[in-house]
Design a protein around this motif. Structure first.
Motif, mmCIF file in Angstrom:
data_model
loop_
_atom_site.group_PDB
_atom_site.id
_atom_site.type_symbol
_atom_site.label_atom_id
_atom_site.label_comp_id
_atom_site.label_asym_id
_atom_site.label_seq_id
_atom_site.Cartn_x
_atom_site.Cartn_y
_atom_site.Cartn_z
ATOM 1 N N LEU A 1 0.976 -1.202 -0.071
ATOM 2 C CA LEU A 1 0.079 0.037 0.134
ATOM 3 C C LEU A 1 0.894 1.440 -0.089
ATOM 4 C CD1 LEU A 1 -2.425 -1.174 3.129
ATOM 5 C CD2 LEU A 1 -2.911 -1.619 0.480
ATOM 6 N N LEU A 2 0.738 2.298 -1.007
ATOM 7 C CA LEU A 2 1.464 3.424 -0.938
ATOM 8 C C LEU A 2 0.535 4.384 -0.523
ATOM 9 C CD1 LEU A 2 4.011 4.464 -3.623
ATOM 10 C CD2 LEU A 2 2.737 6.064 -2.260
ATOM 11 N N GLY B 1 8.596 -3.535 6.361
ATOM 12 C CA GLY B 1 7.308 -3.271 6.873
ATOM 13 C C GLY B 1 6.568 -1.994 6.372
ATOM 14 N N LEU B 2 7.586 -1.281 6.355
ATOM 15 C CA LEU B 2 7.230 0.341 5.926
ATOM 16 C C LEU B 2 8.533 1.106 5.693
ATOM 17 C CD1 LEU B 2 4.721 2.401 7.886
ATOM 18 C CD2 LEU B 2 6.728 3.536 7.224
ATOM 19 N N ILE B 3 8.524 1.853 4.437
ATOM 20 C CA ILE B 3 9.463 2.662 4.164
ATOM 21 C C ILE B 3 8.870 4.105 3.856
ATOM 22 C CG2 ILE B 3 11.124 3.243 2.337
ATOM 23 C CD1 ILE B 3 11.075 0.325 1.643
ATOM 24 N N ILE C 1 3.794 0.767 2.496
ATOM 25 C CA ILE C 1 3.479 -0.253 3.468
ATOM 26 C C ILE C 1 3.140 -1.432 3.119
ATOM 27 C CG2 ILE C 1 2.498 -0.709 5.598
ATOM 28 C CD1 ILE C 1 1.255 1.987 5.512
ATOM 29 N N ARG C 2 3.932 -2.653 3.599
ATOM 30 C CA ARG C 2 3.854 -4.094 3.352
ATOM 31 C C ARG C 2 2.421 -4.455 3.543
ATOM 32 N NH1 ARG C 2 7.149 -7.602 1.175
ATOM 33 N NH2 ARG C 2 8.989 -6.526 1.810
ATOM 34 N N PHE D 1 1.024 -4.578 7.558
ATOM 35 C CA PHE D 1 0.137 -3.819 8.123
ATOM 36 C C PHE D 1 -1.249 -4.394 8.875
ATOM 37 C CE2 PHE D 1 -3.408 -0.321 7.353
ATOM 38 C CZ PHE D 1 -2.731 0.779 8.371
ATOM 39 N N MET D 2 -1.747 -5.320 7.853
ATOM 40 C CA MET D 2 -3.031 -6.100 8.184
ATOM 41 C C MET D 2 -2.884 -7.066 9.415
ATOM 42 S SD MET D 2 -4.808 -6.586 4.567
ATOM 43 C CE MET D 2 -6.385 -7.217 5.205
ATOM 44 N N SER D 3 -1.687 -7.758 9.457
ATOM 45 C CA SER D 3 -1.461 -8.743 10.404
ATOM 46 C C SER D 3 -1.097 -8.266 11.812
ATOM 47 C CB SER D 3 -0.418 -9.772 10.094
ATOM 48 O OG SER D 3 0.904 -9.110 9.932
ATOM 49 N N SER D 4 -0.561 -6.994 12.006
ATOM 50 C CA SER D 4 0.195 -6.470 13.032
ATOM 51 C C SER D 4 -0.074 -5.078 13.408
ATOM 52 C CB SER D 4 1.628 -6.287 12.974
ATOM 53 O OG SER D 4 2.154 -5.817 11.729
#
Length: 727
Positions: A232-233, A260-262, A311-312, A316-319
């Protein structure tokens, strides 16, 4: 229906398929702040894939700690000459808190300065071919549709032209509650679809019920469509991003299975008022020093600023599902400043969070006036103070906790600075008006004089100011060193003129913002919720009476502080004048800095110019041009009456609106739904139908196909006893 959409046509059609792709539901459970889920933290795919360099933390945090200890020791020595009084202990504590806060920023700025002197190594990930899919999300809430849809059109077409468009889908996720803007968004979406349908996939969804604000908007997308995408950007309503930046983010995420996130560091653009240009200049000249330093020492425990980041989806959805905090707002309810918390939760789960300070081409806009900045900061202040309930959550990395604490201190530091100023003023008045106790109860041949090491105090003051303004000084050094940057700005002399103007204006505005933040903190502690208001983006001017009302307390407090200083001496007044002048001139200063006309004049002179203003990114230029076309195309917006009269427009509207029901079957009926349904049942005809509903009811009605179809069946007029009467 027509086969394609013509902007000037009165009978448009929805080209390019449905407004949204087929749903692929997937859970996104709220995370517990007290316990860790099974399997957390995950094991990294790459050896040490989420391990940071400890030496970096030791250098930055350690040096900040050493500086703070030395400064606090110096302050104790200043007071210890004659013994520390209770009031001096208060000053000491406040000084310690404030100095620790600025020392960390200074040491991080030193690291950023050193890194910026080096030539960055090219990122090897940017050579790989994309095989993942990324959803680019642009949430919006009552924003001008021309801004949103023009930006998406320009960015999507540029991405398609690069040959990488196949890996990206675009989503405008609306939480708009204004019915007029909602209908204008649908018009703009039809225009957008027509322009890009052959080259890019763009979608639109307006939520019928905007639970949890922006975080809930993105979470709703994830639960319904997130499983279709690897990444997700996330953009903001005022974001722009170059094609190279978008592709590079996806490549870096694809190349690092532990990422996980950049987060990128956006540059501020398109500011026309003096206040907006002041923020642009400061962020462009001094911001890279702070941002690069933070990126370097935070390493794999970076932060998230809510937008212009990739975001991966799995991470994001799991944590990163946000819990609902017990109690009522402002400290309970939905988490407002969700970004810091989401970054902390993603890192807690074993994914890395990185700040890509080396990646340019990321842009956003800023508030146009002091008043607009205050409105935004009131909301941010509430969200950041809410983090006090998250700070000690189980399993968070200590750097993530430090990010949360930094956000909290961004607003609590203002009351601390104000209390420090007041305590220092009280010390001066005490020495002037209260007779010292020359002889204590204990026997002594000599009197006890209230003394202070003034030389040491003055030296500590200069050191503190150096630490406070250090990042700015380092940014100026880099500016003057970079001739390729100063030349477009008019040369080094003109660049330094801009620096001087920025320093003076920032010094004048700083005490106003300090009191604004103090008021926000007090309001939150008193239990008042900030609400959720859309931001103004362009002109920040307001009537003088409004400005006087907004700044009445700032002027009064400035006058009282000035009077208190005069009671001691004119020397004290002169020392305090840098902080007081801005308060005395709050109204004209607010008017001047928020005026678009004055800002454009300053822009024409070339003061406070930035490279992105002198040579505007083509993306920004094209977006502004397309905005004008969108404004013209939706100059005659749809209305409810027009929808009811035009079956084709109604069919388009029904095709665009969200297919998810307002509430689940069997759940309680809310008052808004009940009242709207009753009004629909009692309606006699279609003429002037919109006047029967409030704006909130109208917004709900526009998202309910059953009620709209019921209204379609009504006659245009009602007839009674052979005469035409309007309903």
């Amino acid at each position: 229906m027509q086969s394609e959409f013509d902007i000037n046509s009165t009978e448009p059609t929805l080209v390019g398929g449905a407004a949204m792709p087929l749903e692929r539901p997937s859970p996104m459970e709220p995370q517990s702040l007290r316990t860790l889920s099974d399997g957390m933290p995950r094991k990294s795919v790459i050896a040490n894939g989420v391990k940071s360099d400890g030496l970096r933390r030791l250098l930055v945090v350690g040096s900040a700690f050493i500086m703070s200890v030395m400064a606090i020791y110096e302050m104790v020595s200043v007071f210890n000459v004659g013994g520390v009084t209770p009031l001096e202990y208060i000053v000491l504590v406040l000084f310690a808190v404030n100095f620790c806060w600025i020392a960390l920023a200074f040491s991080g700025g030193i690291a950023g300065f050193i890194m910026l002197l080096k030539k960055p190594a090219p990122d090897t990930a940017e050579s790989i071919k994309l095989h993942t899919r990324t959803a680019i999300l642009m949430p919006t809430y009552n924003e001008a549709p021309d801004r949103i849809f023009a930006a998406v059109e320009v960015m999507s077409m540029a991405l398609a032209a690069s040959g990488e468009g196949h890996a990206f889908d675009w989503f405008i996720l609306s939480d708009t509650t204004d019915p007029d803007i909602a209908l204008a968004e649908e018009q703009a979406f039809l225009i957008l679809r027509h322009k890009v349908s052959k080259d890019a996939r763009v979608y639109y969804r307006r939520r019928r019920k905007n639970d949890a604000r922006k975080a809930g908007n993105v979470a709703d997308f994830c639960k319904r469509w997130g499983a279709r995408y690897d990444h997700l950007l996330v953009l903001d309503a005022d974001s722009l991003m170059e094609t190279h930046t978008i592709v590079s983010l996806a490549q870096r995420m694809q190349a690092d299975p532990d990422a996980g996130l950049i987060q990128t560091i956006p540059y501020l653009v398109n500011g026309n008022t003096l206040m907006a240009r002041l923020q642009q200049f400061a962020a462009r000249i001094y911001g890279p020093v702070i941002g690069t330093g933070l990126s370097w020492w935070a390493h794999k425990e970076g932060n998230f600023w809510g937008h212009n980041a990739i975001i991966r989806t799995q991470a994001f959805m799991s944590s990163a599902g946000l819990p609902h905090l017990a109690g009522k707002p402002p400290f309970g309810g939905h988490i407002m400043s969700h970004d810091f918390v989401e970054a902390a939760l993603i890192r807690r789960a074993g994914w890395s969070v990185v700040i890509a300070a080396d990646l340019p081409g990321s842009y956003e806009e800023c508030p146009p006036s002091i008043v607009d900045l205050a409105v935004r900061d009131r909301r941010w202040c509430q969200g950041n103070l809410q983090h006090t309930r998250i700070l000690f959550s189980k399993g968070l990395h200590w750097v993530s906790r430090l990010h949360l604490l930094t956000g909290i201190m961004a607003y609590l530091s203002s009351p601390f600075w104000l209390m420090l100023i007041l305590s220092g003023l009280m010390l001066a008045l005490q020495a002037h008006f209260i007779r010292p106790e020359y002889f204590t109860d204990q026997f002594s041949l000599f009197p006890t004089w209230p003394v202070m090491d003034s030389d040491r105090a003055l030296r500590l003051f200069y050191i503190t100011m150096g630490i406070l303004f250090g990042p700015k000084i380092l940014g100026v050094i880099l500016l003057l060193k970079n001739s390729s940057m100063t030349k477009p700005l008019g040369g080094r002399i003109k660049a330094m003129c801009s620096v001087i103007v920025e320093v003076i204006l920032s010094a004048l505005i700083a005490p106003i913002m300090m009191l604004i933040h103090c008021g926000a903190v007090m309001s939150i502690l008193a239990g008042r919720d900030s609400g959720w208001s859309p931001q103004r983006r362009d002109d920040g001017s307001l009537p003088w009476l409004t400005l006087i009302f907004r700044h009445r307390w700032h002027m009064l407090i400035g006058a009282l502080l000035g009077y208190a200083a005069v009671l001691d001496s004119l020397t004290l007044l002169s020392w305090m004048s840098p902080a007081l002048i801005g308060l005395w001139l709050a109204v004209p200063l607010s008017a001047m800095t928020g005026s678009e006309r004055f800002g454009v004049w300053v822009k024409s002179v070339g003061i406070l110019a930035t490279p992105e203003e002198v040579s505007a990114p083509q993306l920004s230029v094209d977006s502004q041009a397309r905005r004008a076309e969108y404004i013209h195309a939706i100059a005659e917006p749809w209305t409810l009456y027009r929808l009811l009269q035009d079956t084709e427009l109604m069919a388009l509207h029904l095709a665009v609106i969200d297919k998810k029901p307002h509430r689940l079957a069997g759940s309680a009926v809310e008052s808004l739904e009940a009242i709207t349904r009753v009004k629909v049942q009692e309606a006699q005809c279609q003429h002037n139908i919109a006047s029967l509903f409030t704006r909130q009811e109208l917004a709900y009605l526009l998202g309910n196909p059953l009620l709209l179809k019921q209204l379609q069946k009504l006659p245009e007029q009602s007839e009674s006893e052979g005469l035409v009467s309007f309903c």
